[in-house]
Design an enzyme around this catalytic site. Structure first.
Site, PDB file in Angstrom:
ATOM      1  CE1 TYR A 153      -4.301  -1.176   0.332  1.00 30.24           C
ATOM      2  CE2 TYR A 153      -3.467  -2.338   2.363  1.00 30.24           C
ATOM      3  CZ  TYR A 153      -4.365  -2.227   1.483  1.00 30.24           C
ATOM      4  OH  TYR A 153      -5.499  -3.075   1.666  1.00 30.24           O
ATOM      5  CG  ASN A 178      -8.440  -1.425  -0.523  1.00 26.62           C
ATOM      6  OD1 ASN A 178      -8.286  -2.393  -0.927  1.00 26.62           O
ATOM      7  ND2 ASN A 178      -8.378  -1.266   0.807  1.00 26.62           N
ATOM      8  CD  GLU A 179     -11.110  -4.281   1.660  1.00 29.12           C
ATOM      9  OE1 GLU A 179     -11.432  -3.661   2.611  1.00 29.12           O
ATOM     10  OE2 GLU A 179     -10.967  -5.519   1.684  1.00 29.12           O
ATOM     11  CD  GLU A 185      -6.628  -3.754   9.164  1.00 28.75           C
ATOM     12  OE1 GLU A 185      -7.565  -3.681   8.431  1.00 28.75           O
ATOM     13  OE2 GLU A 185      -5.735  -4.513   8.556  1.00 28.75           O
ATOM     14  CD  GLU A 205      -7.112  -6.958   1.597  1.00 22.54           C
ATOM     15  OE1 GLU A 205      -7.873  -7.413   2.364  1.00 22.54           O
ATOM     16  OE2 GLU A 205      -6.954  -5.710   1.284  1.00 22.54           O
ATOM     17  CE1 TYR A 254      -4.409  -8.157   9.548  1.00 25.25           C
ATOM     18  CE2 TYR A 254      -4.033 -10.393   8.541  1.00 25.25           C
ATOM     19  CZ  TYR A 254      -4.912  -9.034   8.488  1.00 25.25           C
ATOM     20  OH  TYR A 254      -5.936  -9.186   7.786  1.00 25.25           O
TER      21      TYR A 254
END
EC number: 3.2.1.23
Length: 652
Positions: A76, A180-181, A122, A261, A326
């Site tokens: 990103y 994004n999304e 996030e 993803e 993560y």
């Protein structure tokens, strides 16, 4: 000296004339695949965020990813990381994106660039700069003219830097994601997506593959997909792979199957258990994806760290911790895990694994306990933290109105009446964003917290200073509440009275830590005595000396805070991030070796916001060689349910 500038088209013609194969990457809708240099191609990729890993370790992490059998990485670009203030751009040091791309190329990894402008990730405000909120009515991620104007300027800076790194120009970038999304956002503004598509084509040309990513459902693809942008999906392990790709087929009847993803783990929140996703589940679904010839990106392959104030938050308001481990195949510190080797084995069934040694896990060193000394409370050193003095306002101003985008602001007013009996101080509109540390004439009164604690009782005399130190704990990164204003965003009341006539101090703590807040450590005295001296927001300092005579020091380490409550820590001026052992699950913070020095003692500054152990126990922090981000003892009994992100329904 004559400089000859040869247009790319001319260069391509020369290459053809010399029979040198042209680099190309595109989509073949007839063979349902990508085509690289004229041949069918399938990628197996992994996510790595350069903004969460020190530049010093980029090469190590990339090489470990290459040795796992990956063809590509995905990263990103956080807009707010590179444009902290309007028109001021930073691509240096840890922000040197072009150097990161160069390293990926040298390592033999292709790059899938997720250029935003919104990224989620996030990350604070999903990567959007907080200064966008200076126009309070702005509609983010829409064709709002003010938003599009800012986006146009930013994209006009970013994408020209990226163009030389496109695959057809000799670089590693094979695909670029637009937004994004978007299908998960309320606006559903096709004009916005068309504007972005036009911008990206204008700066990158027509050859590069532009794509979108959304949850594997027609519901999300309805607003997230746009003709001319290749639609991909994301979904978790353990689900129905066939059904997920059928959702993609509803938007792209032909072309390559892509999971952009594929989750190897999940995100954390303060006050919840650390997310752990079984290796076997991930390996099984990964095998199913690869067996059908689909392309996949493992999100995350390495998570990294939310240094400083970069963590995001979700709604109902839940900020994420400093660690972005993560539960990924490579740990926060880049350690090789059981999951790494299990997924490498699956990948090896479909890709030829590189020969050679996998770079080992970096060694860790336990430097031991470090004694800290009290410097003073925030109020006592206020002149160093806010040298310009206060901004005066009848009613509270937000962080954005003060042009203070991160960290802390001190709000001060005078008690308008005697409060000899406990009197209710409240935030009736839930206007403390996000956590406020309240004192009267230096005497701590309690904590107000967004969505948790909207009222406390205070005592004090009329005319006393009522100080409210407000902490921005991270802006919402997902959903419709990205316009997340910080500070006192509505009035506070004392009893029935609205508090007015504020002096508001924006605090440049990072600047002060890098200059003179610490004073001269040799002049500081070991503090003892009245426990109340240690309550409320207070600075402490110490020195860490790296031992001599031991080869290869300094090494990575972790710092833990026995007996401390909540705060922020800096080492040699580097902002490591937030600690909050009182809430967990994270008890240790990762300290990369590159911020430590062996030649002189390392300066440590701690801002403890609530209560230190210094009056009752040893005033110490400890450097250890093992992380603890999964403490399971202290959780809020009324904690909200785990955040659910579209495609993964409470998998834990």
């Amino acid at each position: 000296m004559l400089r000859l500038l040869l247009p790319l088209a001319g260069l391509a013609a020369l290459l053809r004339a010399a029979n040198i194969p042209q680099r190309s990457f595109g989509i073949d809708y007839d063979c349902n695949c990508f085509v690289k240099d004229g041949r069918p191609f399938r990628y197996i990729s992994g996510s790595i965020h350069y903004s969460r890993i020190p530049r010093y370790y980029w090469k190590d992490r990339l090489l470990k990813m290459k040795m796992a059998g990956l063809d590509a990485i995905q990263t990103y670009v956080p807009w707010n990381y590179h444009e902290p203030q309007p028109g001021i751009y930073d691509f240096s040091g840890d922000r040197d994106l072009e150097y990161f791309l160069q390293l990926a190329n040298e390592t033999g990894l292709l790059v899938i660039l997720r250029a935003g402008p919104y990224i989620c990730a996030e990350w604070d405000m999903g990567g959007l700069p907080a200064w966008l909120l200076e126009k309070e009515s702005i509609v983010l991620r829409s064709s709002d003219s003010d938003y599009l104007a800012a986006v146009g300027k930013w994209i006009g800076v970013l994408l020209p830097k990226m163009k030389p790194h496109l695959y057809q120009n000799g670089g590693p970038i094979i695909m670029v994601q637009v937004e994004n999304e978007y299908g998960s956002y309320f606006a559903c503004d096709y004009d916005y997506l068309r504007s972005l598509q036009k911008l990206f084509r204008q700066h990158l040309g027509d050859e590069v593959v532009l794509f979108t990513t959304d949850g594997a459902s027609k519901l999300y693809l309805r607003c997230g997909a746009l003709q001319g942008l290749y639609a991909t999906v994301d979904f978790a392990p353990g689900g129905n792979v066939t059904a997920a790709f059928l959702a993609q087929r509803s938007s792209e009847p032909t072309g390559p199957l892509v999971n952009s993803e594929f989750y190897t783990g999940w995100l954390d929140h303060w006050g919840h258990r650390h997310s752990v996703v079984p290796t076997q589940t991930i390996a099984k679904t990964l095998n199913e994806i690869l067996a059908r010839g689909a392309n996949v990106n493992l999100y995350m392959f390495i998570g990294g760290t939310n240094f400083a104030y970069w963590n995001g938050a979700n709604m109902p308001y839940m900020p994420q911790p400093t660690s972005y481990d993560y539960d990924a195949p490579l740990s926060e510190a880049g350690d090789l895990t059981e999951k790494y080797f299990a997924l490498r084995e699956v990948i090896g069934m479909y890709n030829r694994l590189p020969e050679g040694l996998i770079p080992p896990t970096t060694p860790k060193f336990a430097y031991g306990k470090i004694f800290l000394q009290k410097v003073g409370t925030v109020v006592e050193v206020l002149d160093k933290l806010s040298p310009a003095g206060p901004v005066k306002s009848t009613y509270p101003l937000t962080f954005v109105q003060l042009k203070q985008y991160f960290g802390f602001v001190l709000y001060r007013t005078m008690l308008p009446k005697n409060c000899t009996e406990p009197t209710q101080l409240s935030s009736p509109l839930n206007g403390v964003h996000d956590r406020a540390y309240v004192s009267v004439d230096g005497v701590p009164q309690g904590v107000l917290e967004r969505g948790e604690s909207l009222m406390i009782n205070i005592t004090g005399k009329a005319g006393a200073n009522l100080d409210i130190l407000v902490e921005n704990m991270g802006r919402v990164n997902f959903g419709r509440y990205n316009n997340d204003f910080k500070g006192l965003v509505s009035n506070l009341t004392l009893g029935q009275d609205i508090l007015v006539e504020w002096e508001i101090y924006p605090l440049d703590i990072d600047g002060a830590v890098n200059h003179d807040i610490n004073g001269q450590p040799e002049q500081l005295q070991r503090s003892v005595g009245n426990p109340s001296n240690y309550e409320g927001p207070t600075f402490y300092t110490g020195r860490l000396s790296v031992p001599g005579g031991i080869p290869d020091l300094p090494q990575d380490t972790y710092v833990k805070f026995p007996g401390w409550t909540k705060g922020q820590i800096w080492i040699n001026g580097f902002n490591l991030g937030r600690y909050w052992p009182a809430r967990g699950p994270q008890l240790t913070l990762f300290v990369p070796s590159n911020i430590l020095v062996s030649s002189v003692p390392n300066n440590i500054t701690v801002l403890e916001l609530e209560s230190s152990p210094c009056s009752t126990q040893m005033c110490e922090i400890e450097f250890v060689d093992r992380p603890d981000i999964n403490a399971t003892t202290q959780y809020a009994s009324n904690a909200p349910p785990l955040f659910v992100r579209d495609t993964w329904l409470n998998h834990l």
